[in-house]
Design a protein around this motif. Sequence first.
Motif, short mmCIF file in Angstrom:
data_model
loop_
_atom_site.label_atom_id
_atom_site.label_comp_id
_atom_site.label_asym_id
_atom_site.label_seq_id
_atom_site.Cartn_x
_atom_site.Cartn_y
_atom_site.Cartn_z
N SER A 165 23.02 -28.36 -16.10
CA SER A 165 22.01 -28.53 -17.15
C SER A 165 22.50 -27.84 -18.41
N ALA A 166 22.09 -28.38 -19.55
CA ALA A 166 22.45 -27.77 -20.83
C ALA A 166 21.84 -26.39 -20.97
N GLY A 167 20.80 -26.12 -20.17
CA GLY A 167 20.15 -24.82 -20.24
C GLY A 167 20.78 -23.76 -19.37
N ASP A 168 21.82 -24.10 -18.62
CA ASP A 168 22.49 -23.10 -17.79
C ASP A 168 23.08 -21.99 -18.65
N ARG A 169 23.10 -20.80 -18.09
CA ARG A 169 23.66 -19.66 -18.83
C ARG A 169 25.17 -19.81 -18.99
N VAL A 170 25.65 -19.52 -20.21
CA VAL A 170 27.09 -19.47 -20.47
C VAL A 170 27.37 -18.18 -21.23
N THR A 171 28.07 -17.26 -20.59
CA THR A 171 28.44 -15.99 -21.20
C THR A 171 29.92 -16.05 -21.55
N VAL A 172 30.23 -15.90 -22.83
CA VAL A 172 31.60 -16.04 -23.30
C VAL A 172 32.35 -14.73 -23.12
N LEU A 173 33.56 -14.82 -22.57
CA LEU A 173 34.47 -13.66 -22.48
C LEU A 173 35.48 -13.76 -23.61
N HIS A 174 35.61 -12.68 -24.38
CA HIS A 174 36.47 -12.68 -25.56
C HIS A 174 37.79 -11.98 -25.28
N LEU A 175 38.76 -12.22 -26.15
CA LEU A 175 40.05 -11.56 -26.05
C LEU A 175 39.95 -10.14 -26.58
N GLY A 176 40.37 -9.18 -25.78
CA GLY A 176 40.34 -7.80 -26.20
C GLY A 176 41.70 -7.30 -26.64
N ARG A 177 41.75 -6.01 -26.95
CA ARG A 177 43.03 -5.37 -27.27
C ARG A 177 43.75 -5.04 -25.97
N ASN A 178 44.89 -4.35 -26.06
CA ASN A 178 45.57 -3.97 -24.82
C ASN A 178 44.68 -2.99 -24.04
N LEU A 179 44.97 -2.84 -22.77
CA LEU A 179 44.09 -2.08 -21.88
C LEU A 179 43.90 -0.64 -22.36
N ASP A 180 44.98 0.02 -22.78
CA ASP A 180 44.85 1.41 -23.22
C ASP A 180 43.92 1.54 -24.41
N ASP A 181 44.05 0.63 -25.38
CA ASP A 181 43.19 0.69 -26.56
C ASP A 181 41.73 0.40 -26.20
N GLU A 182 41.52 -0.55 -25.30
CA GLU A 182 40.15 -0.86 -24.88
C GLU A 182 39.52 0.33 -24.16
N LEU A 183 40.29 0.99 -23.31
CA LEU A 183 39.76 2.15 -22.58
C LEU A 183 39.46 3.30 -23.53
N THR A 184 40.33 3.53 -24.50
CA THR A 184 40.08 4.59 -25.47
C THR A 184 38.83 4.29 -26.29
N GLY A 185 38.70 3.05 -26.74
CA GLY A 185 37.52 2.68 -27.52
C GLY A 185 36.24 2.82 -26.72
N LEU A 186 36.28 2.43 -25.45
CA LEU A 186 35.09 2.54 -24.61
C LEU A 186 34.77 4.00 -24.34
N TYR A 187 35.80 4.83 -24.12
CA TYR A 187 35.58 6.26 -23.92
C TYR A 187 34.91 6.88 -25.14
N LEU A 188 35.41 6.58 -26.32
CA LEU A 188 34.84 7.15 -27.55
C LEU A 188 33.38 6.71 -27.71
N ALA A 189 33.09 5.45 -27.38
CA ALA A 189 31.72 4.94 -27.53
C ALA A 189 30.76 5.62 -26.56
N LEU A 190 31.18 5.78 -25.30
CA LEU A 190 30.29 6.39 -24.31
C LEU A 190 30.16 7.90 -24.53
N ALA A 191 31.29 8.57 -24.76
CA ALA A 191 31.23 10.03 -24.94
C ALA A 191 30.44 10.39 -26.19
#
Length: 735
Positions: A165-191
């Motif tokens: 159905s056109a009403g089905d949920r569609v959650t888009v996954l986006h391209l991130g940075r390299n893993l180390d940069d993503e982890l650092t960014g997430l750490y800074l956001a949570l901390a």
Amino acid sequence: MRRFVHLCDHRRMTHGLASLVIRHTHRVPSPEGSAGDGAAAARQFDAALMSVGFKLSAELLARLSGLSEAAVVHTARRTLRAVSEMVGDHVRHNAYFIDFPANVPDTEEFWISCVAKALDDDASRESVLTQLSHGVLNLLTLPTYGRYQHTYEQLLAAQEELIASAGDRVTVLHLGRNLDDELTGLYLALAGSATPLGEEHLDDLKILAQRCALGPQPESIPVRENRAVVNEARLMAGADLLLDTVTDVLRLACALSGGDVTLREPTRFRSLPRPVRRALLAGLDAVIAANPAKLADVHAHREPFKRLGERLHPHEYPRWPHAAEVFAVARGEKEARSFDSRLERLLDGYDVPGAVRLLESAPGKLFRALDLLLRIASGQEERNAVVAAAVRVAPQVSGRVVLSVREHFQNRERETGEPRIFVNRRGRGRVVLDARPPVPAADRDRLVTALDAEIRRRLPAPGRLLLDPDVLDVALPLSGRAAAAGLGVLPRGSVSAVAGERLRFFTYWKQSAERTDYDLSALLLHRDYSTDAWLSYTSLKNVAGVHSGDVTEAPDGASEFIELSLGRVRGTFIVPQVNIFSGEGFDEVEESFFGFMLRDGEHKGRPYEPRTVRMKSDLRGTGRVALPLVFRREDDGRWSAKWLHLYLRGISSANRVEENQVSVSKVVRAVVEREYLTVRYLTGLLADQGTAVEVWDGGRVPDEPVTYIGLERPEGLHPDSVVVTRENLRDLIPD
């Protein structure tokens, strides 16, 4: 061999960290691997994602298409595992009635059939006859009651295929940075979060802190629980500790002992290595040497400090005499008059001017006492002094507290005697009738105006602001504990539209050590919150919907479902709930979660279809009755959901919707009628100061950088855009 094992451990850890990034950000860390023609594998990956309600962004699909097939498959396996867990598709969802939602029998008819089968069974006949002769029958003794009578594979074979159905949920996954940069960014956001994190996110911060303790750090860590988690990692890494109160040291000691850094639950302190003991004592000594008045903070946690002193042995370290003073105060051997005791004496004497002068040195405490001060003030002059003091200290109060007090006074306009809800840090809800005298309207309005001005002053200039209208009624996350971990979850008090013909709830649980029986139920209420009907294992069907059948044990996991035809619901409110009938609590089972799906008339499909899931949230709270959200029919006939994330105490066993309908209706009324500060409030303040708020219609996004606020990140945003979605709503809270 040892090297191979180490490599496997590293890969498992990398997979886990990448999954953590996907779960928090809906970004896939930039895939690595050799170049090649991975276009076909990438399309297959995208199709597999679509089957569970996700898809690759165009940018991520292009990136994968340029890699080798092996690299695409590696990324696909890791990502599919992560999103399946996010939506609840990592387990098998069986239903007791194999044809559900079709062919669900009437309750009495079903029970009689179970009795008839038991009487035909030589092993159970005598027991059933004995029970019947006494006029009472335990359903759990019937061989066919409460246990699946078919396999999961048989259920799949009996169900028709889902019609897309056109009403089905569609959650888009986006391209991130390299893993180390993503982890650092997430750490800074949570901390650096300005609001307390939920337990799940606090656990994630602990994982990230162990990796990022020696790297970039946030400018500040305002939440004390976050600071304790970071300090634990810094101590293990040999970095300096971030301490400015004695309670910071106590929280760190709790973290080191595997205890509760929020200090809600008592911690059994472990024997600590000598270097760790030295670090804690040196930290205490430095805090008190810099400000001896902080000894008074010990009173708030005297017992934990006494137990900690028994583990640290401060008498063995005479070079830190101030640390020894901390434990002397805890034992009552040294006097340190506390701030709260001085304040209590002034309030007991109704000395409002004196209390205001004292509280100006503790702006946060002053804000939390404003309601009381305005109520006990002897006249307009004293009330004016209270409001004036609040205005003076407001710039020194955290944005979260300013917003919380603003929301509090917004709700003080309601008449005395209305229900008032209290929610603790674990989501336990309690309702009382508000017996407080009213705050004079003029003083309340002056204070609200001043608080609005303070928040407006703190809001950053967003540049070009692009706004998804669906986010306007989302409540500001003034505490990370106001929402459970999961997919599509919004903070308590948020309102979101519900569009679909059929509403289906589901719950899943897997017991750890003992037989555990959870019961999914739905309470249907009239506009005045009186009961219309319910669906549960004791009422399998009514004119509005059906129940999938009672499952009474879950050694391998179990699911229950309720489906409602929204057009046939007679009442105004639908309140799904999960009752613990017996066994382990929500914090004790191996896993438990709740969610809902929306389907159109011809959707068909299995009882659980991941791409129709709109929300899935973990059940992890105290209490024996879980209330995730309430659905409400609006005046125009459309339906919306208001998020609760609440747990009621219930009773030790045999919780049932019939028994708790009164307490549930009181809680629902208290939350439904409370006004929460929402994204609409903040964007209104921005508009007041001249910011142009552009409502996004779902079409093409601007080519230039924007500040985007919405439920999901749209494709094509400029890479320099500031993006706030439901995953990082805490970023909206100003410092």
